[in-house]
Design an enzyme around this catalytic site. Structure first.
Site, PDB file in Angstrom:
ATOM      1  N   LYS A 187       9.816  -2.792  -0.578  1.00 39.42           N
ATOM      2  CA  LYS A 187       8.867  -1.899  -1.251  1.00 39.42           C
ATOM      3  C   LYS A 187       7.560  -2.613  -1.590  1.00 39.42           C
ATOM      4  O   LYS A 187       6.493  -1.984  -1.598  1.00 39.42           O
ATOM      5  CB  LYS A 187       9.515  -1.274  -2.493  1.00 39.42           C
ATOM      6  N   THR A 244       5.384   1.757  -7.010  1.00 35.82           N
ATOM      7  CA  THR A 244       4.425   0.730  -6.614  1.00 35.82           C
ATOM      8  C   THR A 244       3.456   1.194  -5.534  1.00 35.82           C
ATOM      9  O   THR A 244       2.436   0.540  -5.306  1.00 35.82           O
ATOM     10  CB  THR A 244       5.153  -0.541  -6.134  1.00 35.82           C
TER      11      THR A 244
END
Length: 329
Positions: A187, A244
């Site tokens: 991620k 994020t």
């Protein structure tokens, strides 16, 4: 059943400091190891970490130290050291049987080892766990609601979850350690890519497409390495990815924004005392994927961009000109 009351945190960056404050907020004694002398002094003198977590008031029961030997007599240790430096810190930890809870995200260059793999090499007799999920450090330190995954053997995971839980901090238990590790590592890379999309002004459609196709890459990589699909679709995977990839509070997203605006990667990296973990993870994960024959074009592109091997415009054009294919591939 073992209970964990006396926690230590190894790593005095933003996330390590936030976790230490989470555990010390009710007055419980917590010990925090930091490499930086100015960080240790500021925490002990001012109850603040102005270098890595400015604005957060820290509990007086949180004590900082620069000596790893001070972490010897604690019930459990949260390890929050950036992956490139993790092996050296683990080798210097004092001996003991306290569980190591890994909160860093990434993969070691060369060995393709995750933090849990390094622990099995260097501290094989200790229990190991992974703490991962959608968390901004300043929000955790401020006591804002947060949910996260604790992955370990079932009994240890449940006991640690009970010990870490707070009214505003809710751990969910998993036994899929590798899935939690992979979600956290990949991620960060995809957050850089989304930041590039934002910085280059490519629009929200492009960002949504990138998150979706990036999640497909995460899933392919994870399943090939034994992760569970449920973990990758949960807090430690998709949840962390969404957070994020949508906020400049993410160091990785902010790095990508700079790249998308045409700023030099050398300048962006040199100007940071904090670590954008995805910049270190991208070339490692890309190499691991190539070695395993796993198609990860976004990850490969980010790796080339942070290495300065390709311009943003050319990288975007290369991704858009890939052959059309079924969505499930």
């Amino acid at each position: 059943m073992t209970s964990y009351r006396n926690f230590g945190v190894v790593g005095g960056g933003a996330w390590g400091t936030a976790l230490a404050q989470l555990l010390a907020a009710d007055g419980a004694p917590v010990r925090l190891w930091a490499r930086e002398e100015d960080v240790v002094a500021a925490i002990n003198r001012e109850h603040r970490n102005p270098v890595f977590l400015p604005g957060a008031a820290l509990s007086s029961s949180l004590i900082a130290t620069g000596d790893l030997a001070d972490m010897a007599d604690l019930d459990a240790l949260l390890i929050v050291v950036p992956v490139p430096f993790l092996r050296a810190v683990l080798a210097d930890l004092p001996p003991g049987d306290a569980p190591l809870i890994f909160c860093s995200k990434g993969m070691e260059a060369g060995s393709f080892a995750f933090p849990i793999d390094m622990a099995r090499d260097l501290a094989p007799l200790r229990p190991h766990a992974v703490l991962s999920g959608p968390t901004f450090a300043h929000e955790v330190a401020a006591g804002l609601p947060t949910a996260i995954t604790v992955a370990a053997d079932a009994e240890i995971a449940g006991t640690l979850a009970q010990a870490l839980a707070r009214p505003h901090f809710r751990p969910y238990v998993s036994t899929d350690v590798i899935g939690a590790e992979i979600g956290g590592a990949v991620k960060n890379i995809l957050a850089i890519a989304c930041g590039i999309v934002d910085g280059a002004g490519l629009g929200l459609n492009a960002r949504a497409a990138l998150i979706s196709r990036g999640f497909a890459e995460m899933t392919r990589f994870g399943l090939a390495r034994g992760a569970q699909a449920e973990t990758l679709a949960g807090l430690a995977g998709l949840g962390d990815l969404v957070l994020t990839c949508t906020s400049s509070n993410s160091r990785n997203f902010a790095l990508g924004q700079g790249l998308g605006r045409g700023e030099a990667v050398e300048v962006l990296m040199a100007d940071r005392r904090t670590v954008a973990e995805g910049a270190f993870s991208a070339p490692v994960v890309a190499a691991a994927a190539r070695a395993d024959g796993i198609d990860m074009p976004i990850t490969e592109t980010v790796a080339r961009l942070v290495a300065g091997e390709v311009r943003v415009g050319d990288a975007i054009q290369a991704l858009l000109s890939r052959p059309l294919r079924p969505e499930g591939r």
